[in-house]
Scaffold this active site. Structure first.
Site, PDB file in Angstrom:
ATOM      1  N   LEU A  30       0.810  -1.222   0.000  1.00  8.29           N
ATOM      2  CA  LEU A  30       0.000   0.000   0.000  1.00  8.29           C
ATOM      3  C   LEU A  30       0.845   1.274   0.000  1.00  8.29           C
ATOM      4  O   LEU A  30       1.884   1.361   0.644  1.00  8.29           O
ATOM      5  CB  LEU A  30      -0.932   0.002   1.210  1.00  8.29           C
ATOM      6  CG  LEU A  30      -1.907  -1.175   1.322  1.00  8.29           C
ATOM      7  CD1 LEU A  30      -2.859  -0.963   2.497  1.00  8.29           C
ATOM      8  CD2 LEU A  30      -2.696  -1.391   0.037  1.00  8.29           C
ATOM      9  N   HIS A  34      -3.278   4.120  -2.912  1.00  8.50           N
ATOM     10  CA  HIS A  34      -4.290   3.255  -2.288  1.00  8.50           C
ATOM     11  C   HIS A  34      -5.042   4.009  -1.179  1.00  8.50           C
ATOM     12  O   HIS A  34      -6.261   3.914  -1.085  1.00  8.50           O
ATOM     13  CB  HIS A  34      -3.628   2.023  -1.660  1.00  8.50           C
ATOM     14  CG  HIS A  34      -2.937   1.121  -2.628  1.00  8.50           C
ATOM     15  ND1 HIS A  34      -1.574   0.965  -2.645  1.00  8.50           N
ATOM     16  CD2 HIS A  34      -3.409   0.316  -3.612  1.00  8.50           C
ATOM     17  CE1 HIS A  34      -1.240   0.091  -3.584  1.00  8.50           C
ATOM     18  NE2 HIS A  34      -2.324  -0.306  -4.200  1.00  8.50           N
ATOM     19  N   GLN A  58      -3.918 -12.947 -12.606  1.00 14.10           N
ATOM     20  CA  GLN A  58      -3.786 -11.755 -13.444  1.00 14.10           C
ATOM     21  C   GLN A  58      -2.329 -11.472 -13.834  1.00 14.10           C
ATOM     22  O   GLN A  58      -2.050 -10.494 -14.524  1.00 14.10           O
ATOM     23  CB  GLN A  58      -4.424 -10.534 -12.781  1.00 14.10           C
ATOM     24  CG  GLN A  58      -3.680  -9.977 -11.587  1.00 14.10           C
ATOM     25  CD  GLN A  58      -4.484  -8.915 -10.878  1.00 14.10           C
ATOM     26  OE1 GLN A  58      -5.490  -9.189 -10.251  1.00 14.10           O
ATOM     27  NE2 GLN A  58      -4.051  -7.660 -10.987  1.00 14.10           N
ATOM     28  N   GLY A 144      -8.804   3.179  -9.052  1.00 16.90           N
ATOM     29  CA  GLY A 144      -7.943   4.295  -9.439  1.00 16.90           C
ATOM     30  C   GLY A 144      -7.871   4.492 -10.949  1.00 16.90           C
ATOM     31  O   GLY A 144      -7.842   3.510 -11.710  1.00 16.90           O
ATOM     32  N   SER A 182       3.086   3.738  -7.574  1.00 18.27           N
ATOM     33  CA  SER A 182       2.819   2.363  -7.942  1.00 18.27           C
ATOM     34  C   SER A 182       3.627   1.462  -7.021  1.00 18.27           C
ATOM     35  O   SER A 182       4.760   1.807  -6.646  1.00 18.27           O
ATOM     36  CB  SER A 182       3.256   2.130  -9.396  1.00 18.27           C
ATOM     37  OG  SER A 182       3.359   0.746  -9.658  1.00 18.27           O
ATOM     38  N   ARG A 184       5.036  -1.168  -7.805  1.00 17.97           N
ATOM     39  CA  ARG A 184       6.234  -1.592  -8.547  1.00 17.97           C
ATOM     40  C   ARG A 184       7.360  -0.551  -8.482  1.00 17.97           C
ATOM     41  O   ARG A 184       8.513  -0.896  -8.724  1.00 17.97           O
ATOM     42  CB  ARG A 184       5.887  -1.876 -10.008  1.00 17.97           C
ATOM     43  CG  ARG A 184       5.116  -3.178 -10.210  1.00 17.97           C
ATOM     44  CD  ARG A 184       5.003  -3.514 -11.686  1.00 17.97           C
ATOM     45  NE  ARG A 184       4.299  -4.762 -11.912  1.00 17.97           N
ATOM     46  CZ  ARG A 184       2.980  -4.882 -12.029  1.00 17.97           C
ATOM     47  NH1 ARG A 184       2.208  -3.807 -11.934  1.00 17.97           N
ATOM     48  NH2 ARG A 184       2.417  -6.058 -12.240  1.00 17.97           N
TER      49      ARG A 184
HETATM   50  P1  AMP Z   1      -3.222  -2.368  -7.056  1.00 20.55           P
HETATM   51  O1  AMP Z   1      -2.900  -2.759  -5.659  1.00 20.55           O
HETATM   52  O2  AMP Z   1      -2.046  -1.877  -7.833  1.00 20.55           O
HETATM   53  O3  AMP Z   1      -4.051  -3.378  -7.792  1.00 20.55           O
HETATM   54  O4  AMP Z   1      -4.153  -1.087  -6.936  1.00 20.55           O
HETATM   55  C1  AMP Z   1      -5.368  -1.129  -6.202  1.00 20.55           C
HETATM   56  C2  AMP Z   1      -6.183   0.073  -6.593  1.00 20.55           C
HETATM   57  O5  AMP Z   1      -5.457   1.270  -6.307  1.00 20.55           O
HETATM   58  C3  AMP Z   1      -6.526   0.100  -8.094  1.00 20.55           C
HETATM   59  O6  AMP Z   1      -7.868   0.538  -8.247  1.00 20.55           O
HETATM   60  C4  AMP Z   1      -5.531   1.101  -8.619  1.00 20.55           C
HETATM   61  O7  AMP Z   1      -5.966   1.760  -9.793  1.00 20.55           O
HETATM   62  C5  AMP Z   1      -5.409   2.081  -7.464  1.00 20.55           C
HETATM   63  N1  AMP Z   1      -4.159   2.825  -7.537  1.00 20.55           N
HETATM   64  C6  AMP Z   1      -2.909   2.315  -7.639  1.00 20.55           C
HETATM   65  N2  AMP Z   1      -1.996   3.315  -7.755  1.00 20.55           N
HETATM   66  C7  AMP Z   1      -2.697   4.470  -7.740  1.00 20.55           C
HETATM   67  C8  AMP Z   1      -2.334   5.855  -7.836  1.00 20.55           C
HETATM   68  N3  AMP Z   1      -1.077   6.246  -7.976  1.00 20.55           N
HETATM   69  N4  AMP Z   1      -3.318   6.778  -7.777  1.00 20.55           N
HETATM   70  C9  AMP Z   1      -4.614   6.399  -7.644  1.00 20.55           C
HETATM   71  N5  AMP Z   1      -5.017   5.119  -7.549  1.00 20.55           N
HETATM   72  C10 AMP Z   1      -4.079   4.165  -7.596  1.00 20.55           C
END
Ligand code: AMP
Length: 250
Positions: A30, A34, A58, A144, A182, A184
């Site tokens: 996180l 997030h 995925q 997001g 991100s 990553r």
């Molecule tokens: P993930 O854990 O990468 O699958 O992300 C979970 C949620 O957080 C998804 O809906 C992403 O689009 C959102 N998210 C990830 N990075 C960002 C960011 N920099 N800004 C806004 N939302 C984000």
């Protein structure tokens, strides 16, 4: 914070919940992107449920899956500080007890952009989100714009399958240099991070798509795509073995 790991427990708890439920699905690791979704859910709902599940289906690339950053203890502390009442953290065998035989597939928007380069990725995303929606039955789901193609596909799946969940799309959170946050990014070396920031800068500021591609290539990045789609400009690039995506409004 109650940590729920089993499907049965999740079902039992959901039966007892009254009032609006906001849901934020994540892969963990996180960051402030997030938490912006989580904070919005806390504002708009009586109860917020966050899920952390590194969904194997995925990931089209085993190395990417194995190297995906995980920070469970830190994630739990963040969620505790935010006063999140429920964290759903199932195991793979809880989510896929019969294997991965039933899938949600989409035949148009999942085949372009990231779908072209990550075979099966969006099937995995749509399948896990459908499973989570069926279990949690949220009033609202928070997604997001960082993952703009994913957001579009989930929104359209919810509409197409007549699900009673409202999609709340949340703006991209960036660091002070403009790099989209991100999980990553944690894998980037300091030099790679500088390059990643330059990529974000070019995507935002160079209006000519061809010139933007040239400038990004000059940075030494391998571009999967940079394309205009649904009033956005979207791009995916590879910095050594790390794949980053970003998009800007046009
Ligand atoms: P993930 O854990 O990468 O699958 O992300 C979970 C949620 O957080 C998804 O809906 C992403 O689009 C959102 N998210 C990830 N990075 C960002 C960011 N920099 N800004 C806004 N939302 C984000």
């Amino acid at each position: 914070m109650k940590i729920i790991t089993s499907i049965n427990e999740m079902k039992e708890i959901r039966k007892e919940l009254q009032g609006s439920v906001g849901f934020v699905p994540t892969l963990g690791g996180l960051h402030a992107g997030h938490t912006s979704l989580i904070e919005k859910s806390l504002e708009q709902n009586k109860i917020t449920i966050v899920s952390i599940f590194l969904n194997p289906t995925q990931f089209n690339n085993l190395d990417d899956f194995k190297n995906y950053p995980s920070s469970i203890e830190q994630d739990k502390s963040i969620l505790n500080l935010l006063n999140i009442p429920y964290l759903f953290m199932p195991t793979e065998s809880e989510i896929y007890p019969y294997g991965y035989n039933y899938k949600i597939s989409e035949s148009k928007d999942s085949k372009i952009l990231c779908g072209k380069y990550r075979s099966g990725h969006f099937e995995g995303v749509l399948t896990i989100v459908m499973k989570l929606l069926n279990l949690i039955k949220p009033t609202r789901i928070y997604l997001g714009e960082k993952d703009y193609q994913q957001l579009t596909l989930i929104k359209n799946m919810i509409t197409d399958f007549f699900l009673d969940t409202e999609v709340i799309s949340c703006p991209i959170i960036r660091d002070e240099n403009g790099l989209a946050l991100s999980t990553r990014n944690m894998r980037l070396t300091p030099e790679e991070k500088v390059t990643a920031c330059l990529f974000a800068h070019i995507l935002k500021n160079e209006s000519d798509v061809k010139k933007a591609a040239e400038e990004i290539t000059k940075l030494g990045l391998k571009i999967d795509y940079i394309e205009d789609w649904n009033s956005r400009r979207l791009a995916a690039v590879n910095i050594n073995s790390i794949r980053l995506i970003d998009n800007v409004e046009k």
